[in-house]
Scaffold this motif. Structure first.
Motif, mmCIF file in Angstrom:
data_model
loop_
_atom_site.group_PDB
_atom_site.id
_atom_site.type_symbol
_atom_site.label_atom_id
_atom_site.label_comp_id
_atom_site.label_asym_id
_atom_site.label_seq_id
_atom_site.Cartn_x
_atom_site.Cartn_y
_atom_site.Cartn_z
ATOM 1 N N ALA A 178 0.887 -1.215 -0.051
ATOM 2 C CA ALA A 178 -0.084 -0.123 -0.183
ATOM 3 C C ALA A 178 0.804 0.999 0.193
ATOM 4 O O ALA A 178 0.585 2.589 -0.927
ATOM 5 C CB ALA A 178 -1.164 -0.469 1.227
ATOM 6 N N TYR A 179 2.129 1.073 0.709
ATOM 7 C CA TYR A 179 3.197 2.558 0.543
ATOM 8 C C TYR A 179 3.426 2.595 -0.750
ATOM 9 O O TYR A 179 3.651 3.504 -1.494
ATOM 10 C CB TYR A 179 3.956 2.137 1.531
ATOM 11 N N CYS A 180 3.726 2.102 -1.580
ATOM 12 C CA CYS A 180 4.192 1.887 -2.915
ATOM 13 C C CYS A 180 3.560 2.268 -3.584
ATOM 14 O O CYS A 180 3.446 3.047 -4.698
ATOM 15 C CB CYS A 180 4.711 0.206 -3.033
ATOM 16 N N VAL A 181 1.809 2.068 -3.981
ATOM 17 C CA VAL A 181 1.219 1.957 -4.381
ATOM 18 C C VAL A 181 0.663 3.539 -4.489
ATOM 19 O O VAL A 181 0.539 4.760 -5.178
ATOM 20 C CB VAL A 181 -0.476 1.896 -4.051
ATOM 21 N N GLN A 182 0.929 4.393 -3.152
ATOM 22 C CA GLN A 182 0.416 5.876 -2.124
ATOM 23 C C GLN A 182 1.492 6.140 -3.344
ATOM 24 O O GLN A 182 1.639 7.393 -3.804
ATOM 25 C CB GLN A 182 0.444 5.504 -0.821
ATOM 26 N N MET A 183 3.250 6.265 -3.235
ATOM 27 C CA MET A 183 4.293 6.348 -3.315
ATOM 28 C C MET A 183 3.537 7.240 -5.008
ATOM 29 O O MET A 183 4.429 7.697 -5.442
ATOM 30 C CB MET A 183 5.402 5.962 -2.593
ATOM 31 N N ALA A 184 3.799 5.555 -5.819
ATOM 32 C CA ALA A 184 3.665 5.663 -7.811
ATOM 33 C C ALA A 184 2.403 6.891 -7.484
ATOM 34 O O ALA A 184 3.499 7.285 -8.248
ATOM 35 C CB ALA A 184 3.709 4.351 -7.116
ATOM 36 N N ARG A 185 1.960 6.967 -6.906
ATOM 37 C CA ARG A 185 0.771 8.162 -7.407
ATOM 38 C C ARG A 185 1.072 9.040 -6.976
ATOM 39 O O ARG A 185 1.235 9.959 -7.872
ATOM 40 C CB ARG A 185 -0.546 7.446 -6.237
ATOM 41 N N TYR A 186 1.417 9.401 -5.958
ATOM 42 C CA TYR A 186 2.648 11.024 -5.631
ATOM 43 C C TYR A 186 2.953 10.597 -6.735
ATOM 44 O O TYR A 186 3.485 12.407 -6.980
ATOM 45 C CB TYR A 186 2.921 10.146 -4.542
#
Length: 171
Positions: A5-13
């Motif tokens: 979930a952290y990776c998804v958030q950071m990729a979206r960011y």
């Protein structure tokens, strides 16, 4: 340490930030984009190219995508024009978002081993640390671009993760 979930958030960011940069960059002349502003890679454009290259290198290590040509020295000339950079950046961001959305947290465990041209040797580090580094590296260099845009008299975009819209389109 981190999860998928952290990776998804950071990729979206990352994708959100790069989309916002496109508007600010459009306000600059080619000379302004290429002007040496004293940053580590000199110009806004060289810094953006390096970041595009580095994201490709990390994705090649983490996701098995194609590695961009050259090393750090060549990274500053990865694309020749702002239009070419925008297309390549969009594609790289899409690769990163898709990688993150398919990622399972268990894939962040263990070690990652690669040959580092910068170090001139094989390096091994925890996979999760490498992923955090990739996202931190993006923020670091975009911060430099933000400062250079301000120096150029262009209003830099909002960069606060806390203010990323929940409904921000991913790409």
């Amino acid at each position: 340490m981190i999860d998928a979930a952290y990776c998804v958030q950071m990729a979206r960011y990352n994708a959100w930030q790069n989309r916002q940069l496109k508007s600010a960059l459009g306000a600059l002349s080619r000379d302004d984009l290429m002007r040496d502003r004293g940053a580590f890679f000199g110009s806004i454009f060289a810094t953006l190219n390096h970041l595009l290259w580095a994201d490709g290198v990390w994705l090649s290590r983490l996701a098995g995508t194609a590695r961009p040509d050259g090393g750090i020295a060549e990274s500053v000339a990865l694309t020749a024009t702002l239009d070419a950079w925008e297309i390549a950046r969009f594609r790289r961001d899409a690769e990163m978002v898709l990688w993150s959305e398919r990622l399972r947290s268990v894939e962040l465990t263990g070690m990652l081993s690669w040959y580092s041209g910068a170090e001139g040797r094989t390096v091994e580090r925890p996979r999760a640390v490498c992923v955090m580094h990739m996202f931190n590296h993006q923020t670091h260099h975009r911060g430099q671009v933000h400062a250079m845009l301000s120096q150029a008299g262009v209003r830099a975009p909002v960069s606060d993760l806390a203010f990323m819209p929940d409904d921000a389109r991913v790409l």
